[in-house]
Write a protein that holds these residues in place. Structure first.
Motif, PDB file in Angstrom:
ATOM      1  N   ALA A  17       6.071   3.892  -1.486  1.00  0.00           N
ATOM      2  CA  ALA A  17       5.994   3.618  -0.054  1.00  0.00           C
ATOM      3  C   ALA A  17       4.656   4.072   0.521  1.00  0.00           C
ATOM      4  CB  ALA A  17       7.148   4.307   0.674  1.00  0.00           C
ATOM      5  N   PHE A 212       7.359  -2.676   1.538  1.00  0.00           N
ATOM      6  CA  PHE A 212       6.579  -1.940   2.529  1.00  0.00           C
ATOM      7  C   PHE A 212       5.199  -2.563   2.719  1.00  0.00           C
ATOM      8  CE2 PHE A 212       9.942   0.978   2.557  1.00  0.00           C
ATOM      9  CZ  PHE A 212       9.752   1.870   3.608  1.00  0.00           C
ATOM     10  N   TRP A 221       4.752  -1.604  11.978  1.00  0.00           N
ATOM     11  CA  TRP A 221       4.813  -0.182  12.303  1.00  0.00           C
ATOM     12  C   TRP A 221       4.103   0.157  13.602  1.00  0.00           C
ATOM     13  CZ3 TRP A 221       8.440   2.019   9.682  1.00  0.00           C
ATOM     14  CH2 TRP A 221       8.736   1.556   8.406  1.00  0.00           C
ATOM     15  N   MET A 297      13.977  -1.641   7.166  1.00  0.00           N
ATOM     16  CA  MET A 297      13.001  -1.102   6.223  1.00  0.00           C
ATOM     17  C   MET A 297      13.212   0.394   6.019  1.00  0.00           C
ATOM     18  SD  MET A 297       9.517  -3.132   7.267  1.00  0.00           S
ATOM     19  CE  MET A 297       8.601  -2.432   5.896  1.00  0.00           C
ATOM     20  N   MET A 301      14.685   2.391   2.572  1.00  0.00           N
ATOM     21  CA  MET A 301      13.974   3.492   1.920  1.00  0.00           C
ATOM     22  C   MET A 301      14.878   4.710   1.745  1.00  0.00           C
ATOM     23  SD  MET A 301      11.055   4.689   0.780  1.00  0.00           S
ATOM     24  CE  MET A 301      10.102   6.204   0.631  1.00  0.00           C
TER      25      MET A 301
END
Length: 322
Positions: A17, A212, A221, A297, A301
């Motif tokens: 990531a 990612f 993001w 997302m 993770m």
């Protein structure tokens, strides 16, 4: 408290990531890496097929109680949890909540849930079938749930291509592995001893990096505040922990054994980013998804980190008792 961070599989997920955040795959490299990821997943399913006996595979195919419980967690319990989280709009934006709700509606993962079931020495054949069925059912159920719970019914289409993709990338390699198990000398031993363990870890890391990277390239993001990211991380930890407890307690109450309970945990607590991203693009008209996919997302993770640690602990316990 953070002992799961010591697990090599979890460390690899975090590293993948971070690498994607710093050096996201884009352009031609992203296309090539996507192909390599698909090949790694196909190889993993081939190895699972080579490791399992045909009798085990057939038992997995006909284990309807296992599949029904996993589908119930994926498409009944999770949507109800999503509705219950409506109160989160008191502390985060409605857009973030809509993303959380959407994450609760997507199908289970195939590759990682099966890989983790294998690591934990659970019912791999059952997990292969259950996770594949979840993905195929999700093609129809997820858009319907979105229409019902999110009010986004216009322009929704059902893409049958997902059935072809699952058949070619997952089920066909598994069948070829079954043929190798029965007709190629040494195939079973090779898959069981070393190869499967290495490939399942590498394939999970590749999936995380690819997913990612796509988020970074799309700039998702930059559309979420720091507080909202902290909230989503905390929510994901709490939700995965709760669902792992529930997917252990319910199967035990229903009389499932260890191997089936592991499969239910690993398949029933996973939400597929690989399926969720393209589905969101289709369901919501192909517009820039942005903030909508951020909760999925982050949850993806966190679920991998926690379930990987749990699977490794199960494996150590099973090895100690062998």
């Amino acid at each position: 408290m953070f002992s799961f961070l010591k697990d090599p599989l979890v460390q690899g997920i975090i590293a993948a990531a971070i690498l994607a955040l710093l050096f996201p795959a884009s352009g031609t490299f992203a296309d090539v890496f996507d192909v390599l990821t698909k090949l790694a997943i196909a190889l993993l399913f081939f190895l699972y097929g080579a490791r399992l006996s045909t009798q085990e595979a057939l038992r997995g195919l006909t284990h309807w109680r296992l599949h029904a419980v996993i589908l119930a967690f994926t498409f009944v319990v999770y949507p109800l949890v999503g509705l219950a989280l409506r109160a989160s709009t008191l502390v985060v934006s409605d857009a973030i909540y809509q993303g959380v709700l959407y994450a609760m509606l997507v199908p289970s993962t195939v590759q990682s849930s099966v890989a983790l079931t294998g690591i934990a020495r659970g019912n791999v054949s059952g997990a292969v079938v259950a996770a594949s069925v979840s993905s195929m059912v999700g093609v129809v159920i997820t858009p319907l749930l979105v229409m019902l719970l999110m009010g986004a019914g216009d322009g929704i289409t059902i893409d049958a291509q997902v059935f072809v993709n699952i058949s070619l990338q997952l089920l066909l390699p598994f069948v070829l592995g079954q043929l190798a198990h029965n007709f190629v000398p040494g195939a079973k031993e090779f898959a069981a001893k070393k190869a499967t363990k290495q490939v399942d870890r590498i394939s999970i890391w590749m999936v995380v990096y690819a997913a990612f990277s796509k988020g970074m390239v799309a700039g998702v993001w930059s559309k979420v505040s720091g507080w909202e990211i902290v909230f989503l991380i905390a929510l994901s930890f709490a939700l995965v922990g709760f669902m792992l407890w529930l997917t252990r307690a319910v199967p035990r109450a229903l009389g499932f054994g260890y191997a089936d309970t592991v499969a239910i945990q690993m398949c029933g607590t996973q939400k597929s980013l690989a399926a969720g991203l393209p589905m969101a693009s289709v369901i919501f008209g192909g517009a820039a998804l942005g903030i909508l996919i951020v909760p999925l997302m982050i949850y993806h993770m966190i679920q991998l980190m926690i379930c990987s640690s749990l699977a490794a602990r199960y494996a150590r316990t099973a090895a100690a008792g062998a």
